[in-house]
Design a protein around this motif. Structure first.
Motif, mmCIF file in Angstrom:
data_model
loop_
_atom_site.group_PDB
_atom_site.id
_atom_site.type_symbol
_atom_site.label_atom_id
_atom_site.label_comp_id
_atom_site.label_asym_id
_atom_site.label_seq_id
_atom_site.Cartn_x
_atom_site.Cartn_y
_atom_site.Cartn_z
ATOM 1 N N ASP A 1 42.961 26.983 43.206
ATOM 2 C CA ASP A 1 43.642 26.313 42.100
ATOM 3 C C ASP A 1 42.849 26.577 40.836
ATOM 4 O O ASP A 1 41.647 26.908 40.907
ATOM 5 C CB ASP A 1 43.743 24.803 42.358
ATOM 6 C CG ASP A 1 44.939 24.172 41.657
ATOM 7 O OD1 ASP A 1 45.883 23.743 42.348
ATOM 8 O OD2 ASP A 1 44.942 24.131 40.416
ATOM 9 N N VAL A 2 43.508 26.440 39.687
ATOM 10 C CA VAL A 2 42.804 26.601 38.412
ATOM 11 C C VAL A 2 42.288 25.277 37.888
ATOM 12 O O VAL A 2 41.549 25.231 36.898
ATOM 13 C CB VAL A 2 43.729 27.246 37.339
ATOM 14 C CG1 VAL A 2 44.171 28.632 37.777
ATOM 15 C CG2 VAL A 2 44.951 26.363 37.059
ATOM 16 N N LEU B 1 38.112 28.390 42.545
ATOM 17 C CA LEU B 1 38.861 28.961 41.433
ATOM 18 C C LEU B 1 39.298 30.368 41.821
ATOM 19 O O LEU B 1 38.652 31.027 42.654
ATOM 20 C CB LEU B 1 37.998 29.009 40.178
ATOM 21 C CG LEU B 1 37.570 27.653 39.610
ATOM 22 C CD1 LEU B 1 36.472 27.850 38.563
ATOM 23 C CD2 LEU B 1 38.769 26.937 38.994
ATOM 24 N N PRO B 2 40.378 30.883 41.230
ATOM 25 C CA PRO B 2 40.867 32.213 41.621
ATOM 26 C C PRO B 2 39.802 33.299 41.581
ATOM 27 O O PRO B 2 39.706 34.116 42.515
ATOM 28 C CB PRO B 2 41.990 32.477 40.610
ATOM 29 C CG PRO B 2 42.501 31.118 40.262
ATOM 30 C CD PRO B 2 41.289 30.234 40.254
ATOM 31 N N ASP B 3 38.992 33.319 40.543
ATOM 32 C CA ASP B 3 38.009 34.394 40.403
ATOM 33 C C ASP B 3 36.801 34.220 41.311
ATOM 34 O O ASP B 3 35.947 35.111 41.378
ATOM 35 C CB ASP B 3 37.543 34.509 38.952
ATOM 36 C CG ASP B 3 38.634 35.041 38.031
ATOM 37 O OD1 ASP B 3 39.604 35.644 38.549
ATOM 38 O OD2 ASP B 3 38.528 34.853 36.810
ATOM 39 N N ASP B 4 36.710 33.100 42.019
ATOM 40 C CA ASP B 4 35.566 32.849 42.899
ATOM 41 C C ASP B 4 35.833 33.244 44.353
ATOM 42 O O ASP B 4 34.947 33.100 45.201
ATOM 43 C CB ASP B 4 35.164 31.368 42.836
ATOM 44 C CG ASP B 4 34.572 30.999 41.481
ATOM 45 O OD1 ASP B 4 34.147 31.921 40.763
ATOM 46 O OD2 ASP B 4 34.549 29.805 41.147
ATOM 47 N N VAL B 5 37.026 33.747 44.636
ATOM 48 C CA VAL B 5 37.324 34.234 45.980
ATOM 49 C C VAL B 5 36.811 35.677 46.075
ATOM 50 O O VAL B 5 37.202 36.526 45.272
ATOM 51 C CB VAL B 5 38.837 34.203 46.273
ATOM 52 C CG1 VAL B 5 39.123 34.716 47.689
ATOM 53 C CG2 VAL B 5 39.377 32.789 46.095
ATOM 54 N N MET C 1 50.570 36.299 39.039
ATOM 55 C CA MET C 1 49.825 35.551 40.044
ATOM 56 C C MET C 1 50.256 35.951 41.456
ATOM 57 O O MET C 1 49.419 36.209 42.335
ATOM 58 C CB MET C 1 50.032 34.048 39.845
ATOM 59 C CG MET C 1 49.350 33.183 40.891
ATOM 60 S SD MET C 1 49.728 31.417 40.692
ATOM 61 C CE MET C 1 51.426 31.362 41.295
ATOM 62 N N LEU C 2 51.558 36.028 41.682
ATOM 63 C CA LEU C 2 52.041 36.345 43.025
ATOM 64 C C LEU C 2 51.619 37.752 43.443
ATOM 65 O O LEU C 2 51.197 37.963 44.585
ATOM 66 C CB LEU C 2 53.559 36.188 43.080
ATOM 67 C CG LEU C 2 54.085 34.756 42.932
ATOM 68 C CD1 LEU C 2 55.599 34.742 42.956
ATOM 69 C CD2 LEU C 2 53.524 33.835 44.012
ATOM 70 N N LEU C 3 51.731 38.709 42.546
ATOM 71 C CA LEU C 3 51.337 40.075 42.897
ATOM 72 C C LEU C 3 49.832 40.167 43.162
ATOM 73 O O LEU C 3 49.396 40.923 44.044
ATOM 74 C CB LEU C 3 51.742 41.039 41.785
ATOM 75 C CG LEU C 3 53.246 41.292 41.651
ATOM 76 C CD1 LEU C 3 53.518 42.219 40.480
ATOM 77 C CD2 LEU C 3 53.837 41.869 42.939
ATOM 78 N N ARG C 4 49.059 39.417 42.404
ATOM 79 C CA ARG C 4 47.608 39.418 42.617
ATOM 80 C C ARG C 4 47.262 39.019 44.046
ATOM 81 O O ARG C 4 46.451 39.670 44.714
ATOM 82 C CB ARG C 4 46.927 38.471 41.625
ATOM 83 C CG ARG C 4 45.445 38.272 41.886
ATOM 84 C CD ARG C 4 44.835 37.293 40.910
ATOM 85 N NE ARG C 4 43.384 37.172 41.140
ATOM 86 C CZ ARG C 4 42.570 36.431 40.382
ATOM 87 N NH1 ARG C 4 43.056 35.770 39.344
ATOM 88 N NH2 ARG C 4 41.270 36.371 40.666
ATOM 89 N N TRP C 5 47.872 37.960 44.539
ATOM 90 C CA TRP C 5 47.499 37.438 45.851
ATOM 91 C C TRP C 5 48.241 38.124 46.971
ATOM 92 O O TRP C 5 47.688 38.314 48.065
ATOM 93 C CB TRP C 5 47.674 35.926 45.866
ATOM 94 C CG TRP C 5 46.732 35.271 44.915
ATOM 95 C CD1 TRP C 5 47.031 34.786 43.661
ATOM 96 C CD2 TRP C 5 45.325 35.109 45.070
ATOM 97 N NE1 TRP C 5 45.902 34.315 43.047
ATOM 98 C CE2 TRP C 5 44.831 34.499 43.883
ATOM 99 C CE3 TRP C 5 44.428 35.404 46.093
ATOM 100 C CZ2 TRP C 5 43.494 34.185 43.706
ATOM 101 C CZ3 TRP C 5 43.092 35.098 45.929
ATOM 102 C CH2 TRP C 5 42.632 34.489 44.742
#
Length: 199
Positions: free
Chosen positions: A89-90, A115-119, A144-148
């Motif tokens: 989550d942000v 956070l997203p960048d911490d994965v 966001m969807l394409l990123r994950w």
């Protein structure tokens, strides 16, 4: 301008309360707070998703995308005791609550609120579960969807719930056009439940 649940650090007072929910036949009590999504109850979309899809039970690495206070992440970890669940989550307050709720559910050792960048970049997901934040706008939602989805394992599956009046049907077509074939597997209370895979 007031807080949004997708604010990184909500400015509203951190007023906490508990909500009760039943997920996959098990009772839960979650701590929620102001400044996070659906603080007063398990939201209808997430309820529809969890009623429409059977829980995973085997090992794997799962993602709860847009985890909020963590109901999906906690329930996944409870149902699949050999799995690791990333709760992304942000909203930092939401991530803190996810950790609190994972502790209460006895799964804090396997729920990783981040956070997203911490994965880490090398993590791949066997399943993605999400009631995505449609209100961030279509361009950001698609990004966001394409990123994950790009981090979905080759034989992985993503489960999404989207309001029909918020573009659930058009999102299904868009996902398929992007190389992620999607089919509707459930529909209730104005929500679509989609199963998405890699092409």
């Amino acid at each position: 301008m007031g807080d949004h649940f997708f604010s990184a650090d909500p400015q509203s007072a951190d007023v906490r309360r508990t909500v009760e929910a039943r997920i996959w036949g098990r009772p839960y009590v979650f701590t929620t707070a102001t400044g996070v999504f659906s603080r007063d109850r398990l939201d209808i979309g997430t309820s529809v998703l969890l009623r429409s899809v059977e829980p995973p039970t085997g090992p794997g690495t799962f993602l709860d995308l847009g985890a909020g206070y963590g109901p999906i992440a906690c329930a996944l970890a409870v149902e699949a005791p050999e799995a690791t669940v990333w709760a992304v989550d942000v909203n930092n307050r939401a991530l803190e609550l996810t950790q609190v709720n994972a502790e209460v559910a006895g799964v804090a050792d396997r729920v990783r609120a981040a956070l997203p960048d911490d994965v880490p970049d090398d993590v791949r997901f066997d399943q993605i579960w999400s009631n995505p934040a449609i209100h961030i706008g279509k361009p950001e939602l698609h990004k966001m969807l394409l990123r994950w989805l790009s981090r979905l394992a080759p034989d992985g599956t993503a489960w999404f719930v989207i309001g029909k009046n918020l573009g659930g049907d058009s999102l299904q077509r868009w996902l398929t056009d992007q190389g992620y074939p999607s089919e509707r597997v459930g529909s209730a209370k104005g929500f679509r439940v989609l199963r998405t895979r890699r092409e």
